[in-house]
Each structure stands twice: as C-alpha cells, then as structure tokens.
Design an enzyme around this catalytic site. Structure first.
Site, PDB file in Angstrom:
ATOM      1  N   ASN A  61      -7.889   2.849   5.989  1.00 46.36           N
ATOM      2  CA  ASN A  61      -7.782   3.502   7.300  1.00 46.36           C
ATOM      3  C   ASN A  61      -8.319   4.932   7.243  1.00 46.36           C
ATOM      4  O   ASN A  61      -8.150   5.632   6.243  1.00 46.36           O
ATOM      5  CB  ASN A  61      -6.361   3.444   7.861  1.00 46.36           C
ATOM      6  CG  ASN A  61      -5.281   3.944   6.934  1.00 46.36           C
ATOM      7  OD1 ASN A  61      -5.438   3.920   5.722  1.00 46.36           O
ATOM      8  ND2 ASN A  61      -4.177   4.374   7.503  1.00 46.36           N
ATOM      9  N   GLU A  63      -8.381   8.347   9.574  1.00 48.65           N
ATOM     10  CA  GLU A  63      -7.807   8.978  10.768  1.00 48.65           C
ATOM     11  C   GLU A  63      -8.670  10.148  11.236  1.00 48.65           C
ATOM     12  O   GLU A  63      -9.609  10.569  10.556  1.00 48.65           O
ATOM     13  CB  GLU A  63      -6.369   9.417  10.453  1.00 48.65           C
ATOM     14  CG  GLU A  63      -5.502   8.210  10.133  1.00 48.65           C
ATOM     15  CD  GLU A  63      -4.048   8.548   9.839  1.00 48.65           C
ATOM     16  OE1 GLU A  63      -3.714   9.749   9.678  1.00 48.65           O
ATOM     17  OE2 GLU A  63      -3.244   7.598   9.768  1.00 48.65           O
ATOM     18  N   ALA A  65      -8.486  13.846  13.974  1.00 50.49           N
ATOM     19  CA  ALA A  65      -7.642  14.749  14.778  1.00 50.49           C
ATOM     20  C   ALA A  65      -7.632  14.335  16.246  1.00 50.49           C
ATOM     21  O   ALA A  65      -6.658  14.593  16.962  1.00 50.49           O
ATOM     22  CB  ALA A  65      -8.116  16.180  14.626  1.00 50.49           C
ATOM     23  N   TYR A  67      -6.773  11.563  17.783  1.00 51.48           N
ATOM     24  CA  TYR A  67      -6.060  10.425  17.189  1.00 51.48           C
ATOM     25  C   TYR A  67      -6.630   9.025  17.471  1.00 51.48           C
ATOM     26  O   TYR A  67      -6.779   8.236  16.544  1.00 51.48           O
ATOM     27  CB  TYR A  67      -4.578  10.460  17.573  1.00 51.48           C
ATOM     28  CG  TYR A  67      -3.839  11.668  17.059  1.00 51.48           C
ATOM     29  CD1 TYR A  67      -4.243  12.322  15.894  1.00 51.48           C
ATOM     30  CD2 TYR A  67      -2.738  12.165  17.736  1.00 51.48           C
ATOM     31  CE1 TYR A  67      -3.577  13.437  15.434  1.00 51.48           C
ATOM     32  CE2 TYR A  67      -2.062  13.293  17.273  1.00 51.48           C
ATOM     33  CZ  TYR A  67      -2.485  13.928  16.119  1.00 51.48           C
ATOM     34  OH  TYR A  67      -1.820  15.026  15.659  1.00 51.48           O
ATOM     35  N   CYS A  72      -8.073   1.533  11.765  1.00 52.15           N
ATOM     36  CA  CYS A  72      -7.226   0.879  10.769  1.00 52.15           C
ATOM     37  C   CYS A  72      -8.094   0.372   9.616  1.00 52.15           C
ATOM     38  O   CYS A  72      -9.302   0.160   9.779  1.00 52.15           O
ATOM     39  CB  CYS A  72      -6.517  -0.321  11.386  1.00 52.15           C
ATOM     40  SG  CYS A  72      -5.360   0.066  12.683  1.00 52.15           S
ATOM     41  N   GLU A  74      -8.175  -2.583   8.386  1.00 55.95           N
ATOM     42  CA  GLU A  74      -8.725  -3.921   8.629  1.00 55.95           C
ATOM     43  C   GLU A  74     -10.044  -3.842   9.402  1.00 55.95           C
ATOM     44  O   GLU A  74     -11.008  -4.537   9.087  1.00 55.95           O
ATOM     45  CB  GLU A  74      -7.730  -4.781   9.416  1.00 55.95           C
ATOM     46  CG  GLU A  74      -6.437  -5.060   8.672  1.00 55.95           C
ATOM     47  CD  GLU A  74      -5.363  -3.993   8.868  1.00 55.95           C
ATOM     48  OE1 GLU A  74      -5.715  -2.809   9.085  1.00 55.95           O
ATOM     49  OE2 GLU A  74      -4.176  -4.334   8.803  1.00 55.95           O
ATOM     50  N   CYS A 121      -2.375  -4.780  13.155  1.00 50.02           N
ATOM     51  CA  CYS A 121      -2.053  -4.515  14.563  1.00 50.02           C
ATOM     52  C   CYS A 121      -2.833  -5.482  15.464  1.00 50.02           C
ATOM     53  O   CYS A 121      -3.752  -6.175  15.016  1.00 50.02           O
ATOM     54  CB  CYS A 121      -2.387  -3.058  14.921  1.00 50.02           C
ATOM     55  SG  CYS A 121      -4.145  -2.749  15.169  1.00 50.02           S
ATOM     56  N   CYS A 124      -6.665  -5.105  15.553  1.00 50.20           N
ATOM     57  CA  CYS A 124      -7.349  -5.612  14.351  1.00 50.20           C
ATOM     58  C   CYS A 124      -7.368  -7.139  14.339  1.00 50.20           C
ATOM     59  O   CYS A 124      -8.348  -7.753  13.921  1.00 50.20           O
ATOM     60  CB  CYS A 124      -6.676  -5.076  13.098  1.00 50.20           C
ATOM     61  SG  CYS A 124      -7.031  -3.339  12.830  1.00 50.20           S
TER      62      CYS A 124
HETATM   63  N1  THU Z   1      -2.862   1.090  10.093  1.00 52.35           N
HETATM   64  C1  THU Z   1      -3.754   0.291   9.441  1.00 52.35           C
HETATM   65  O1  THU Z   1      -4.737   0.769   8.869  1.00 52.35           O
HETATM   66  N2  THU Z   1      -3.534  -1.047   9.436  1.00 52.35           N
HETATM   67  C2  THU Z   1      -2.451  -1.650   9.979  1.00 52.35           C
HETATM   68  O2  THU Z   1      -2.337  -2.857   9.886  1.00 52.35           O
HETATM   69  C3  THU Z   1      -1.435  -0.864  10.683  1.00 52.35           C
HETATM   70  C4  THU Z   1      -1.703   0.580  10.790  1.00 52.35           C
HETATM   71  C5  THU Z   1      -3.059   2.540  10.048  1.00 52.35           C
HETATM   72  C6  THU Z   1      -3.409   3.222  11.348  1.00 52.35           C
HETATM   73  C7  THU Z   1      -2.980   4.638  11.043  1.00 52.35           C
HETATM   74  O3  THU Z   1      -4.006   5.276  10.292  1.00 52.35           O
HETATM   75  C8  THU Z   1      -1.798   4.456  10.106  1.00 52.35           C
HETATM   76  O4  THU Z   1      -1.888   3.153   9.589  1.00 52.35           O
HETATM   77  C9  THU Z   1      -0.447   4.653  10.769  1.00 52.35           C
HETATM   78  O5  THU Z   1      -0.298   3.841  11.855  1.00 52.35           O
END
Ligand code: THU
Length: 165
Positions: A61, A63, A65, A67, A72, A74, A121, A124
């Site tokens: 994942n 990230e 700023a 948001y 993710c 996946e 999620c 994904c």
């Molecule tokens: N996230 C993922 O990369 N995969 C998931 O299956 C659930 C959430 C990430 C998104 C964000 O960077 C962090 O986890 C917190 O939600």
C-alpha cells in the site's frame, strides 16, 4: 417471497500447512509489507500475485497526504502485474499485514503480522474481479499468524458481483 442462502467455500490452515508454492507466495506478500509507504495509517500491507507463467509480482500500500489518492496493496499489485505482464492471467493473490502502532521493539519479524487474516476492501475486490472475469479464477490467500484463509476465487468474496459490463 423466497429466501435463500449464499454459501462460500473457505479453507483454513496455518502457514506451515500450506503447500510450499503457496507458502512462498505468502512469504513474498510478507516481504512486500516492507515496501509499504504508510506514514498516515502505519498499517503495512503486502500483496503477492502468482502469474500463470510462474512469476510472482509483489506490491504494497502507498499512501498520500491527499488521502483518497493512496492505493491499497492489492490494487497497487494487481495494476502493476497487469501493466507489466500483459496477456498473462493472474492465478493467485496472497495478502499479509502488520501495524507499526503495536509493534514492540525486539519482536521477531514473523510475529509482527496480524493474528487474523486481513481481507481486501470492496474496491480491491471489484478491481481484482475484473481481471478474474477476463482471465479465469484468481485464488485468494489471506494470511494471518494464527490462521490463513483460502478462497477459490475473487467472486466468492463478492456475492452478487458486478461483472456484466
Ligand atoms: N489497506 C490495504 O492496502 N489493503 C487492505 O486490504 C485494507 C487496507 C491499506 C489502505 C491504507 O493504506 C491502510 O491499509 C489503512 O487502511
């Protein structure tokens, strides 16, 4: 009015009970958590996709700023796999995660990981589903320290999924 149930097939085991090739895929997902960029959530997620030609593509994942601009693990991995291996179906995806919020100093690497499987999620699932609808089932391996779940397909994680487009 009729009522019916939807059943999904899930297999559960521990990491050591997985066949070696699946264990290697989980290990690639674990390793990929180290490449996550997570200054906001501190939740490190790694994914590894086994391609039909035997190659493993891993990602994490990322990230931002702003948001919602982050992605993710996946989707980072699936999009990278699709873009770098055109025409090659994805056969399996493994996912692993840990959080640096509750990582005590000195803990061995294998013990950082979430005890329970982390599950992709909705966005994904939908993104993976589209590759599955095009190229065939993608097995989903959700790793947790205490147990690992194996789903036969992305669609099994997404009942009534949107595939007619
Ligand atoms: N996230 C993922 O990369 N995969 C998931 O299956 C659930 C959430 C990430 C998104 C964000 O960077 C962090 O986890 C917190 O939600």
């Amino acid at each position: 009015m009729q009522e019916f149930e939807i059943k999904i097939k899930v297999r559960e085991c521990t990491l050591t009970e997985l066949p070696e090739s699946d264990r290697l895929l989980v290990e690639a997902a674990q390793e990929a958590t180290r490449t996550s960029y997570v200054p906001y959530s501190r939740f490190h997620v790694g994914a590894a996709i086994l391609m039909a030609d035997g190659e493993i593509v891993a990602g994490s994942n990322q990230e931002n700023a702003a948001y919602p601009s982050g992605t993710c693990a996946e989707r980072t991995t699936a999009y990278y796999a699709a873009a770098s291996h055109p025409g090659i179906p994805m056969k399996k995806i493994a996912i692993a995660a840990w959080t640096s919020h509750d990582k005590p100093e000195g803990l061995p690497w294998e013990e950082y990981f979430q005890a329970n499987p982390i599950s992709p999620c909705g966005a994904c699932r939908q993104a993976l589903l589209e590759y599955e609808a095009r190229d065939g089932a993608i097995e989903v391996i959700l790793y947790g320290r205490d147990k690992t779940y194996i789903f036969p397909s992305v669609a099994s994680l997404l009942p009534f999924c949107f595939t007619e487009f």
